[in-house]
Design an enzyme around this catalytic site. Structure first.
Site, PDB file in Angstrom:
ATOM      1  N   GLU A 105      -8.207   6.011 -92.721  1.00  0.00           N
ATOM      2  CA  GLU A 105      -7.157   5.326 -93.484  1.00  0.00           C
ATOM      3  C   GLU A 105      -7.361   5.434 -94.993  1.00  0.00           C
ATOM      4  OE1 GLU A 105      -4.966   2.059 -91.195  1.00  0.00           O
ATOM      5  OE2 GLU A 105      -7.048   1.389 -91.318  1.00  0.00           O
ATOM      6  N   HIS A 197      -2.037  -5.425 -88.039  1.00  0.00           N
ATOM      7  CA  HIS A 197      -3.164  -4.612 -88.482  1.00  0.00           C
ATOM      8  C   HIS A 197      -4.034  -5.335 -89.520  1.00  0.00           C
ATOM      9  CE1 HIS A 197      -4.512  -0.309 -89.829  1.00  0.00           C
ATOM     10  NE2 HIS A 197      -5.432  -1.201 -90.072  1.00  0.00           N
TER      11      HIS A 197
HETATM   12 MN    MN Z   1      -7.347  -0.604 -90.782  1.00  0.00          MN
END
Ligand code: MN
Length: 266
Positions: A105, A197
């Site tokens: 990410e 998330h």
């Molecule tokens: Mn994450």
């Protein structure tokens, strides 16, 4: 055979030279050295303050090059060392021939740093008090002076809206396109919730980004408690702006406390 051995030796030499690149920049530029060392401490503080766990990360823009940033390789924040710091461009591509595994990410960081020259440090985490806001549509808003930077409330990044043609993603911001979409949702603010998330926070400095993450999480807990009791009085936009200006002058104080705590446990 001889050629193969030579190639392997050259490859080893090249990767050695490249792996030292962040280190070399630290040796050449005191501002880079300070930024990287502070980034390592920030990783440890974020873990110590429950802002991240085995997951989550913090980046800093390279003070010597506004088009690159530093971020650890894919390890838990609490164990990050100077040698783990990698350098990336604004598309999330690792530089200096560094082939170590990076965070999937990293595009959260590249997306925000690319479009926000006022932000030099980005944090991503999954702290549980934050999650309910992204899930329910209840706006995370400042309930006290410490988190005044939340202003009129944190926007929510809905990954389904940006994942076409199949909206059923793995929830990860794992491409430059999703990083850009997240940054766009953040807009001109410094905090964005990620539905199902976690969150991303940004600031002009590492210390400020850490401060904002810690107090946004505390705000989330306090707001949830207050909502159980009744009607919540949030800071007005005027109070938020005034309080933010005052409190954010004092962030050196908690930074000293938190950094001394993590130094003691090392
Ligand atoms: Mn994450």
């Amino acid at each position: 055979m001889k050629n193969k051995i030579f190639s392997l030796a050259l490859l080893a030499l090249t990767s050695q030279v490249n792996a030292a690149s962040v280190q070399e920049q630290m040796e050449q530029n005191p501002a880079v050295k300070t930024a990287v060392e502070e980034l390592v401490i920030a990783n440890h503080i974020l873990y110590d303050q429950n802002a991240v766990d085995g997951y989550g990360h913090i980046s800093v823009r390279n003070p010597a090059n506004p088009n690159t940033f530093f971020l650890a390789r894919s390890v838990a924040p609490s164990v990050v060392k100077v040698e783990d710091i990698m350098e990336f461009d604004m598309n999330g591509k690792a530089l200096n021939g560094d082939t170590r595994v990076a965070y999937g990410e990293r595009f959260i960081h590249s997306g925000v740093l690319k479009t926000r020259p006022d932000i030099n440090s980005v944090i991503h985490g999954h702290a549980s008090p934050i999650l309910p806001y992204g899930l329910t549509g209840t706006t995370l808003k400042p309930v006290y002076h410490m988190s005044a930077f939340l202003g009129e409330g944190a926007p929510v990044f809905e990954i389904r809206n940006f994942a076409q043609p199949n909206p059923d993603t793995d929830m990860f911001v794992s491409s430059p396109e999703l990083g850009d979409a997240l940054s766009k949702t953040m807009g001109l603010q410094y905090f964005v919730l990620m539905r199902g998330h976690g969150y991303a926070a940004g600031a002009s400095s590492i210390k400020m980004a850490v401060f904002r993450s810690v107090y946004a999480i505390q705000n989330a807990s306090i707001q949830a408690e207050a909502m159980k009791m009744g009607q919540v009085q949030y800071l007005t936009p005027g109070e938020a702006a005034t309080a933010q200006a005052t409190i954010e002058k004092t962030i050196g104080r908690p930074w000293q406390l938190w950094s001394e705590r993590v130094k003691k446990t090392q």
